[in-house]
Design a protein around this motif. Structure first.
Motif, mmCIF file in Angstrom:
data_model
loop_
_atom_site.group_PDB
_atom_site.id
_atom_site.type_symbol
_atom_site.label_atom_id
_atom_site.label_comp_id
_atom_site.label_asym_id
_atom_site.label_seq_id
_atom_site.Cartn_x
_atom_site.Cartn_y
_atom_site.Cartn_z
ATOM 1 N N LEU A 135 0.825 -1.206 0.000
ATOM 2 C CA LEU A 135 0.000 0.000 0.000
ATOM 3 C C LEU A 135 0.862 1.260 0.000
ATOM 4 O O LEU A 135 0.609 2.198 -0.773
ATOM 5 C CB LEU A 135 -0.921 -0.002 1.218
ATOM 6 N N ILE A 136 1.890 1.295 0.841
ATOM 7 C CA ILE A 136 2.766 2.471 0.905
ATOM 8 C C ILE A 136 3.455 2.707 -0.435
ATOM 9 O O ILE A 136 3.522 3.847 -0.925
ATOM 10 C CB ILE A 136 3.813 2.297 2.025
ATOM 11 N N SER A 137 3.942 1.648 -1.050
ATOM 12 C CA SER A 137 4.667 1.775 -2.322
ATOM 13 C C SER A 137 3.762 2.290 -3.428
ATOM 14 O O SER A 137 4.157 3.167 -4.216
ATOM 15 C CB SER A 137 5.268 0.425 -2.717
ATOM 16 N N TYR A 138 2.540 1.760 -3.505
ATOM 17 C CA TYR A 138 1.623 2.223 -4.542
ATOM 18 C C TYR A 138 1.194 3.665 -4.302
ATOM 19 O O TYR A 138 1.003 4.425 -5.263
ATOM 20 C CB TYR A 138 0.412 1.294 -4.630
ATOM 21 N N CYS A 139 1.051 4.057 -3.043
ATOM 22 C CA CYS A 139 0.720 5.453 -2.754
ATOM 23 C C CYS A 139 1.845 6.378 -3.204
ATOM 24 O O CYS A 139 1.612 7.404 -3.862
ATOM 25 C CB CYS A 139 0.462 5.634 -1.254
ATOM 26 N N LEU A 140 3.079 6.028 -2.852
ATOM 27 C CA LEU A 140 4.225 6.848 -3.227
ATOM 28 C C LEU A 140 4.369 6.925 -4.746
ATOM 29 O O LEU A 140 4.606 8.006 -5.307
ATOM 30 C CB LEU A 140 5.503 6.284 -2.607
ATOM 31 N N MET A 141 4.216 5.791 -5.421
ATOM 32 C CA MET A 141 4.387 5.779 -6.872
ATOM 33 C C MET A 141 3.281 6.568 -7.560
ATOM 34 O O MET A 141 3.522 7.274 -8.554
ATOM 35 C CB MET A 141 4.424 4.343 -7.390
ATOM 36 N N ALA A 142 2.051 6.480 -7.041
ATOM 37 C CA ALA A 142 0.947 7.231 -7.640
ATOM 38 C C ALA A 142 1.194 8.733 -7.528
ATOM 39 O O ALA A 142 0.924 9.494 -8.474
ATOM 40 C CB ALA A 142 -0.371 6.866 -6.961
ATOM 41 N N ILE A 143 1.719 9.180 -6.391
ATOM 42 C CA ILE A 143 2.023 10.601 -6.206
ATOM 43 C C ILE A 143 3.113 11.049 -7.183
ATOM 44 O O ILE A 143 3.018 12.110 -7.810
ATOM 45 C CB ILE A 143 2.455 10.870 -4.744
ATOM 46 N N LEU A 144 4.146 10.229 -7.328
ATOM 47 C CA LEU A 144 5.245 10.578 -8.231
ATOM 48 C C LEU A 144 4.781 10.611 -9.685
ATOM 49 O O LEU A 144 5.142 11.516 -10.448
ATOM 50 C CB LEU A 144 6.388 9.571 -8.064
ATOM 51 N N VAL A 145 3.983 9.629 -10.072
ATOM 52 C CA VAL A 145 3.489 9.585 -11.458
ATOM 53 C C VAL A 145 2.589 10.777 -11.741
ATOM 54 O O VAL A 145 2.621 11.358 -12.835
ATOM 55 C CB VAL A 145 2.756 8.255 -11.724
ATOM 56 N N TYR A 146 1.801 11.176 -10.754
ATOM 57 C CA TYR A 146 0.962 12.362 -10.940
ATOM 58 C C TYR A 146 1.821 13.608 -11.127
ATOM 59 O O TYR A 146 1.474 14.505 -11.909
ATOM 60 C CB TYR A 146 0.021 12.547 -9.752
ATOM 61 N N GLY A 147 2.963 13.673 -10.432
ATOM 62 C CA GLY A 147 3.882 14.788 -10.638
ATOM 63 C C GLY A 147 4.394 14.849 -12.063
ATOM 64 O O GLY A 147 4.465 15.923 -12.673
ATOM 65 N N VAL A 148 4.744 13.699 -12.630
ATOM 66 C CA VAL A 148 5.184 13.649 -14.026
ATOM 67 C C VAL A 148 4.039 14.012 -14.959
ATOM 68 O O VAL A 148 4.222 14.739 -15.946
ATOM 69 C CB VAL A 148 5.731 12.246 -14.369
ATOM 70 N N PHE A 149 2.853 13.531 -14.647
ATOM 71 C CA PHE A 149 1.686 13.768 -15.491
ATOM 72 C C PHE A 149 1.376 15.257 -15.614
ATOM 73 O O PHE A 149 1.160 15.768 -16.721
ATOM 74 C CB PHE A 149 0.490 13.014 -14.912
#
Length: 561
Positions: free
Chosen positions: A82-96
């Motif tokens: 859960l923590i990893s997917y939360c962190l990755m989703a935030i980072l991907v949104y930054g790129v988006f």
């Protein structure tokens, strides 16, 4: 300039009679310079907003979420998942958000991060990234075809693997050879199937969690306590838990790869891209949260991290944590339904990757980094030679039909292991250079994000660390193998070889990076502005003809699109 070979012609496929009513407007608003674009052959704006957004989110919902999440759960436990997917989703949104700001300023034909790299940073970076995209996407097509054929064998049959591969290959190449609006419409519905399936699985997970299954076993957060929320990996204790967390975090990136980039690729063929790109930001954020964060939570709640099926080595629904949870709840019919959904996901992903590979080659040709023939389009706006060239990699899937050639196939796939993180790092670099250039030249953009440029800097640094950690476990005592090291890091020297090969030859006459004052923020902008005005006028006329819509339908449309 070759990159200006845009096609800002009005799309009248719904109502061709509108063309005669808007002739005066087109002549008045589209300046003399852009009249050339209307006469040139190239891609055409046939991708609607609902197509582009569903394709972008659909490309990210693939076997990584349905199958790969199970391996992450087994290694790290539900807490780290859960923590990893939360962190990755935030980072991907930054790129988006960075890509939307970058692309909405100049959504020209042949748009890609590689094109923007060559225009805003250096020709060498654009050359290297463009060829990285081309070969990575083309090879992944073969990988997705193989995955889909194996998923078919979940249902017992005597049909040889090569036959299924041929059927899937013909279907994917055939769709990519159709006009782009046909490809986009097919991807919209296939992505819709994936979205409906993940939503259904989330609802089912809640039912199972609350004891609504046939066994009426109320799970709650039982598996977070037994066997535990945080596993140790390779070594025991806190060091093993850190290893598990880092492994899962790095691995989670594979579930998100190339979603932002796909939206950039579609921008050059999208209707009214300035408007549609700008309004995509919030919706993409919501979908990331719903599909990935809630999905990771649902998996960790309903499936034990110690379930043997997660590490069985199976590449079909038997290894899916969703299916394991469904079977444990006593539901016998749904596993086949889930496998069918995963099959659709793999087939759709291959379809999208072939589209991106062909458009990457088209973008390279537009920028002058590939033979000009790949920039030629037929009368439907299809870069047919680029599609055919990208399709040449797809038969690599036949290498996996035997164990001997399967080794060679795996080496091809290993070339793409680091391409996602490499792409995101370059995305951040290009965005930050673009932002600095527009500030230095006093240029305004149609879309800005409040989290930028801070998100760009954070994402660039974090993805660089994750790139280097991609195969970090091979350095643990007793874990190192030459093949393991090469398969995890082979893509990095290949990308650098493209970059420095160009830099030391053709790129010697250019700076390592353009000065902010030298970056070209002028060519093509006038035509894009005229194009945006034209689309705005056309949409206003269509709205007047349709009249007001039901407010309930507007809400449903916003959620679906």
């Amino acid at each position: 300039m070759e990159a200006k070979a845009d096609l800002f012609e009005p799309d009248m496929e719904k109502n061709p009679s509108d063309l005669s009513h808007n002739t005066d407007f087109a002549q008045a608003e589209i300046h003399t310079t852009s009249a050339v674009f209307l006469e040139q052959a190239g891609t055409k704006r046939r991708i609607k907003s609902r197509h582009a957004q569903m394709i972008a989110i659909g490309s990210a919902i693939g076997t990584g979420l349905f199958l790969g999440a199970g391996e992450a759960l087994a290694r790290g436990g539900p807490g780290f998942l859960l923590i990893s997917y939360c962190l990755m989703a935030i980072l991907v949104y930054g790129v988006f958000t960075a890509m939307i700001e970058l692309t909405s300023f100049l959504p020209i034909s042949g748009a890609s991060i590689a094109y923007y790299s060559g225009r805003y940073v250096s020709p060498s970076l654009g050359f290297a990234l463009g060829w990285l995209y081309f070969y990575s996407f083309a090879i992944i097509v073969a990988y997705e075809l193989t995955s889909a054929s194996i998923l078919i064998n979940y249902w017992p049959n005597d049909v040889p693997l090569a036959v299924w591969l041929t059927i899937l290959l013909v279907a994917i190449v055939g769709l990519n050879l159709c006009p782009v609006h046909i490809f986009a419409e097919s991807e919209f519905w296939f992505a819709g199937i994936k979205v409906l399936m993940i939503v259904g699985l989330l609802i089912l997970s809640m039912v199972i969690m609350l004891g609504g299954g046939p066994t009426h076993d109320r799970l709650g957060f039982r598996y977070w306590n037994d066997p535990g929320a945080f596993n140790a990996y390779i070594v025991p204790g806190s060091e093993g838990q850190f290893t598990a967390f880092l492994w899962v975090w790095v691995f989670s990136g594979f579930s998100f790869y190339f979603g932002p980039e796909l939206l950039v690729f579609t921008a050059g063929e999208m209707k009214n891209p300035r408007k549609n790109l700008s309004r995509a930001s919030l919706r993409y954020c919501i979908r990331l949260a719903v599909f990935y964060i809630l999905g990771a939570l649902a998996i960790g709640v309903t499936c034990q991290s110690t379930s043997s099926g997660l590490t069985s080595g199976s590449t079909n629904a038997n290894a899916s944590p969703w299916v394991i949870a469904i079977r444990n709840a006593g539901i016998s019919v749904l596993p086949s339904v889930v496998n069918a959904g995963i099959l659709t996901s793999a087939w759709s992903a291959g379809n999208s990757y072939l589209f991106m590979s062909s458009r990457a080659l088209y973008s390279l040709a537009v920028a002058g980094n590939a033979p000009k023939i790949f920039a030629k389009c037929n009368r439907y706006g299809l870069p047919i030679y680029a599609v055919l060239a990208s399709s040449c990699f797809a038969p690599l899937c036949y290498l996996d039909c035997s164990t001997q050639t399967g080794v060679a196939f795996n080496w091809f796939v290993s070339l793409t292991n680091t391409s996602g993180y490499t792409s995101w790092i370059v995305c951040c670099i290009v965005y930050l250079r673009f932002r600095k250039a527009r500030q230095a030249q006093g240029v305004t953009v149609p879309y800005t994000s409040k989290i930028q440029p801070y998100a760009g800097w954070i994402c660039m640094f974090t993805f660089f660390v994750l790139l280097l950690c991609n195969g970090f476990t091979v350095f643990y005592p007793g874990q190192f193998t030459a093949s393991g090291f090469l398969t995890t890091y082979l893509g990095i020297p290949l990308f650098l070889a493209f970059y420095f090969g160009h830099r030391l030859t053709i790129g010697r006459k250019y700076r390592w990076a353009y000065k902010p004052e030298e970056v070209d923020l002028i060519i093509g902008v006038e035509e894009v502005n005229a194009d945006a005005e034209m689309w705005t006028r056309l949409e206003m006329m269509e709205q007047q003809q349709r009249g007001s819509t039901n407010p309930v339908w507007r809400v449903i449309s916003a959620i679906w699109q």
